[in-house]
Motif scaffolding. Sequence first.
Motif, PDB file in Angstrom:
ATOM      1  N   GLY A 156      10.566 -26.082  82.254  1.00  0.00           N
ATOM      2  CA  GLY A 156       9.152 -26.372  82.060  1.00  0.00           C
ATOM      3  C   GLY A 156       8.818 -27.714  82.687  1.00  0.00           C
ATOM      4  N   THR A 157       7.601 -28.163  82.452  1.00  0.00           N
ATOM      5  CA  THR A 157       7.189 -29.475  82.936  1.00  0.00           C
ATOM      6  C   THR A 157       7.108 -30.425  81.747  1.00  0.00           C
ATOM      7  OG1 THR A 157       5.909 -28.491  84.734  1.00  0.00           O
ATOM      8  CG2 THR A 157       5.437 -30.788  84.186  1.00  0.00           C
ATOM      9  N   TYR A 158       7.761 -31.567  81.884  1.00  0.00           N
ATOM     10  CA  TYR A 158       7.806 -32.549  80.812  1.00  0.00           C
ATOM     11  C   TYR A 158       6.840 -33.686  81.131  1.00  0.00           C
ATOM     12  CZ  TYR A 158      11.822 -30.128  78.930  1.00  0.00           C
ATOM     13  OH  TYR A 158      12.642 -29.164  78.371  1.00  0.00           O
ATOM     14  N   PHE A 159       6.017 -34.017  80.152  1.00  0.00           N
ATOM     15  CA  PHE A 159       5.056 -35.103  80.305  1.00  0.00           C
ATOM     16  C   PHE A 159       5.335 -36.188  79.269  1.00  0.00           C
ATOM     17  CE2 PHE A 159       2.203 -33.161  83.263  1.00  0.00           C
ATOM     18  CZ  PHE A 159       2.203 -31.806  82.970  1.00  0.00           C
ATOM     19  N   CYS A 160       5.250 -37.420  79.716  1.00  0.00           N
ATOM     20  CA  CYS A 160       5.178 -38.494  78.741  1.00  0.00           C
ATOM     21  C   CYS A 160       3.714 -38.892  78.599  1.00  0.00           C
ATOM     22  CB  CYS A 160       6.030 -39.701  79.147  1.00  0.00           C
ATOM     23  SG  CYS A 160       5.464 -40.625  80.594  1.00  0.00           S
ATOM     24  N   GLY A 161       3.346 -39.270  77.399  1.00  0.00           N
ATOM     25  CA  GLY A 161       2.003 -39.770  77.117  1.00  0.00           C
ATOM     26  C   GLY A 161       2.148 -41.135  76.477  1.00  0.00           C
ATOM     27  N   THR A 162       1.479 -42.121  76.994  1.00  0.00           N
ATOM     28  CA  THR A 162       1.608 -43.484  76.479  1.00  0.00           C
ATOM     29  C   THR A 162       0.336 -43.928  75.778  1.00  0.00           C
ATOM     30  OG1 THR A 162       0.916 -44.371  78.635  1.00  0.00           O
ATOM     31  CG2 THR A 162       3.286 -44.155  78.232  1.00  0.00           C
ATOM     32  N   GLU A 163       0.548 -44.654  74.699  1.00  0.00           N
ATOM     33  CA  GLU A 163      -0.556 -45.198  73.917  1.00  0.00           C
ATOM     34  C   GLU A 163      -0.440 -46.710  73.925  1.00  0.00           C
ATOM     35  OE1 GLU A 163      -0.244 -44.471  69.745  1.00  0.00           O
ATOM     36  OE2 GLU A 163      -2.360 -44.861  69.342  1.00  0.00           O
ATOM     37  N   GLU A 164      -1.495 -47.400  74.347  1.00  0.00           N
ATOM     38  CA  GLU A 164      -1.465 -48.860  74.392  1.00  0.00           C
ATOM     39  C   GLU A 164      -1.672 -49.443  72.999  1.00  0.00           C
ATOM     40  OE1 GLU A 164      -4.092 -50.533  77.326  1.00  0.00           O
ATOM     41  OE2 GLU A 164      -3.831 -48.789  78.621  1.00  0.00           O
ATOM     42  N   GLU A 165      -1.300 -50.707  72.871  1.00  0.00           N
ATOM     43  CA  GLU A 165      -1.591 -51.438  71.647  1.00  0.00           C
ATOM     44  C   GLU A 165      -3.096 -51.368  71.397  1.00  0.00           C
ATOM     45  OE1 GLU A 165       1.952 -54.084  70.598  1.00  0.00           O
ATOM     46  OE2 GLU A 165       0.414 -52.955  69.561  1.00  0.00           O
TER      47      GLU A 165
ATOM     48  N   PHE B 127      -1.378 -39.625  80.144  1.00  0.00           N
ATOM     49  CA  PHE B 127      -0.215 -38.832  80.527  1.00  0.00           C
ATOM     50  C   PHE B 127       0.244 -39.131  81.945  1.00  0.00           C
ATOM     51  CE2 PHE B 127       0.469 -35.971  77.013  1.00  0.00           C
ATOM     52  CZ  PHE B 127      -0.744 -35.970  76.352  1.00  0.00           C
ATOM     53  N   GLY B 128       1.556 -39.034  82.134  1.00  0.00           N
ATOM     54  CA  GLY B 128       2.120 -39.104  83.471  1.00  0.00           C
ATOM     55  C   GLY B 128       1.881 -37.805  84.222  1.00  0.00           C
ATOM     56  N   ALA B 129       2.305 -37.784  85.476  1.00  0.00           N
ATOM     57  CA  ALA B 129       2.083 -36.610  86.326  1.00  0.00           C
ATOM     58  C   ALA B 129       3.057 -35.476  86.032  1.00  0.00           C
ATOM     59  CB  ALA B 129       2.161 -37.003  87.793  1.00  0.00           C
TER      60      ALA B 129
ATOM     61  N   GLY C  50      -0.503 -29.208  88.915  1.00  0.00           N
ATOM     62  CA  GLY C  50       0.479 -30.205  89.319  1.00  0.00           C
ATOM     63  C   GLY C  50       0.249 -31.595  88.762  1.00  0.00           C
ATOM     64  N   GLN C  51      -0.717 -31.725  87.872  1.00  0.00           N
ATOM     65  CA  GLN C  51      -1.030 -33.035  87.291  1.00  0.00           C
ATOM     66  C   GLN C  51      -0.909 -33.001  85.766  1.00  0.00           C
ATOM     67  OE1 GLN C  51      -1.668 -35.830  89.129  1.00  0.00           O
ATOM     68  NE2 GLN C  51      -1.168 -34.492  90.855  1.00  0.00           N
ATOM     69  N   GLY C  52      -0.780 -34.183  85.188  1.00  0.00           N
ATOM     70  CA  GLY C  52      -0.793 -34.277  83.744  1.00  0.00           C
ATOM     71  C   GLY C  52      -2.213 -34.212  83.216  1.00  0.00           C
ATOM     72  N   PRO C  53      -2.361 -33.981  81.920  1.00  0.00           N
ATOM     73  CA  PRO C  53      -3.706 -33.973  81.328  1.00  0.00           C
ATOM     74  C   PRO C  53      -4.395 -35.324  81.534  1.00  0.00           C
ATOM     75  CG  PRO C  53      -2.109 -33.004  79.816  1.00  0.00           C
ATOM     76  CD  PRO C  53      -1.322 -33.613  80.930  1.00  0.00           C
ATOM     77  N   GLU C  54      -5.683 -35.263  81.890  1.00  0.00           N
ATOM     78  CA  GLU C  54      -6.492 -36.461  82.125  1.00  0.00           C
ATOM     79  C   GLU C  54      -7.490 -36.608  80.984  1.00  0.00           C
ATOM     80  OE1 GLU C  54      -9.147 -36.010  85.393  1.00  0.00           O
ATOM     81  OE2 GLU C  54      -9.720 -38.111  85.474  1.00  0.00           O
ATOM     82  N   PHE C  55      -7.503 -37.762  80.343  1.00  0.00           N
ATOM     83  CA  PHE C  55      -8.355 -38.004  79.192  1.00  0.00           C
ATOM     84  C   PHE C  55      -9.836 -37.930  79.553  1.00  0.00           C
ATOM     85  CE2 PHE C  55      -9.739 -39.697  75.235  1.00  0.00           C
ATOM     86  CZ  PHE C  55     -10.723 -40.631  75.502  1.00  0.00           C
TER      87      PHE C  55
ATOM     88  N   GLN D  66      -4.156 -46.943  82.806  1.00  0.00           N
ATOM     89  CA  GLN D  66      -3.374 -46.692  84.017  1.00  0.00           C
ATOM     90  C   GLN D  66      -2.263 -45.695  83.698  1.00  0.00           C
ATOM     91  OE1 GLN D  66      -2.233 -50.226  85.981  1.00  0.00           O
ATOM     92  NE2 GLN D  66      -1.291 -49.198  87.702  1.00  0.00           N
ATOM     93  N   GLN D  67      -2.095 -44.733  84.585  1.00  0.00           N
ATOM     94  CA  GLN D  67      -1.176 -43.633  84.352  1.00  0.00           C
ATOM     95  C   GLN D  67       0.272 -44.104  84.383  1.00  0.00           C
ATOM     96  OE1 GLN D  67      -0.977 -40.683  87.547  1.00  0.00           O
ATOM     97  NE2 GLN D  67      -1.079 -39.044  86.036  1.00  0.00           N
ATOM     98  N   PRO D  68       1.105 -43.698  83.405  1.00  0.00           N
ATOM     99  CA  PRO D  68       2.537 -44.034  83.475  1.00  0.00           C
ATOM    100  C   PRO D  68       3.184 -43.275  84.631  1.00  0.00           C
ATOM    101  CG  PRO D  68       2.114 -42.529  81.661  1.00  0.00           C
ATOM    102  CD  PRO D  68       0.773 -42.927  82.198  1.00  0.00           C
ATOM    103  N   VAL D  69       4.292 -43.825  85.102  1.00  0.00           N
ATOM    104  CA  VAL D  69       5.011 -43.235  86.230  1.00  0.00           C
ATOM    105  C   VAL D  69       6.237 -42.513  85.710  1.00  0.00           C
ATOM    106  CG1 VAL D  69       6.245 -43.701  88.377  1.00  0.00           C
ATOM    107  CG2 VAL D  69       4.187 -45.014  87.801  1.00  0.00           C
ATOM    108  N   GLN D  70       6.376 -41.246  86.064  1.00  0.00           N
ATOM    109  CA  GLN D  70       7.533 -40.472  85.654  1.00  0.00           C
ATOM    110  C   GLN D  70       8.474 -40.254  86.840  1.00  0.00           C
ATOM    111  OE1 GLN D  70       5.092 -37.458  82.795  1.00  0.00           O
ATOM    112  NE2 GLN D  70       7.250 -36.947  83.109  1.00  0.00           N
ATOM    113  N   SER D  71       9.754 -40.224  86.512  1.00  0.00           N
ATOM    114  CA  SER D  71      10.758 -39.892  87.532  1.00  0.00           C
ATOM    115  C   SER D  71      11.911 -39.154  86.875  1.00  0.00           C
ATOM    116  CB  SER D  71      11.262 -41.178  88.210  1.00  0.00           C
ATOM    117  OG  SER D  71      11.920 -42.007  87.272  1.00  0.00           O
TER     118      SER D  71
END
Lengths: 110, 115
Positions: free
Chosen positions: A84-93, A100-102, B40-45, A1-6
Motif C-alpha cells: 500500500g501507500t504509507y503516509f506520515c501526517g505531522t501536527e505542529e505545536e 501529510f507527506g506525498a 500520487g499525492q498525500g491528502p491536502e488539508f 509545509q509538507q513533510p518529506v518522505q523517503s
Amino acid sequence: QQPVQSPQAVILREGEDAVINCSSSKALYSVHWYRQKHGEAPVFLMILLKGGEQKGHEKISASFNEKKQQSSLYLTASQLSYSGTYFCGTEEEYGNKLVFGAGTILRVKS
Amino acid sequence: DTGVSQNPRHKITKRGQNVTFRCDPISEHNRLYWYRQTLGQGPEFLTYFQNEAQLEKSRLLSDRFSAERPKGSFSTLEIQRTEQGDSAMYLCASSIRNGDNYGYTFGSGTRLTVV
C-alpha cells in the motif's frame, strides 16, 4: 509545509524488512502514520507524541526524534497485506490539523 | 458505529456547475476535517471544524469552496463554479481529542470529475 518522505517507493519480498522516513522543517507535536490501499481510504496505524515513547504493535513500529523532527516507520518480516501507500501526517505545536507527506509506495511480493 | 460516511461516492459534473458533498462523521467525534487528494499525492488539508465552529481554512482554498457543519453533526462541502482543476478525491475525516490517541478515521471519499 509538507513533510518529506523517503523513499518514494520500495519493493520487498515477503519476510524482508523496510524503513520509511518522514522529516519536517517545523517543530512538531505529533506524527501520525497511515496506510492507504488502492481505491480505499487511509487507515490510521499509530500516533507518536512529543515526549512520548516509541510505539509499535506486532511487526509494525515507529519512532519520533523530536530534536531532528524526524519519524521512522519500521515494518518487520513484511507480509503481502503490508502493500500500500504509507503516509506520515505531522501536527505542529499548537496546531490542530495534520499535514501529510506525498507518501511511500510499498509493494510486497511473494 | 459505522465509521465515517461520505456521499456521493462519485460525482461527474460539467465545468461551471455547483456541487455539494456530505460527510457523516463518527457520532462521538467532535473534530471534522476535509481533505483533497489527487493521484500520487498525500491528502491536502482544506478545512477543519471543532463541533460546529469552522476553526481553520486552508489559504489555498478559493472563495468558491465553502463548508458547513450545522449543529456539530454532519458536514457539507460545496464547490461553486467548478473548474477542471477541482477534479480530485475529497476525503472527510473525524477524530476526538481524548488523551494521547486521536488518530483520524477517514471516509471512503467522494471522487469528483469535472468535464
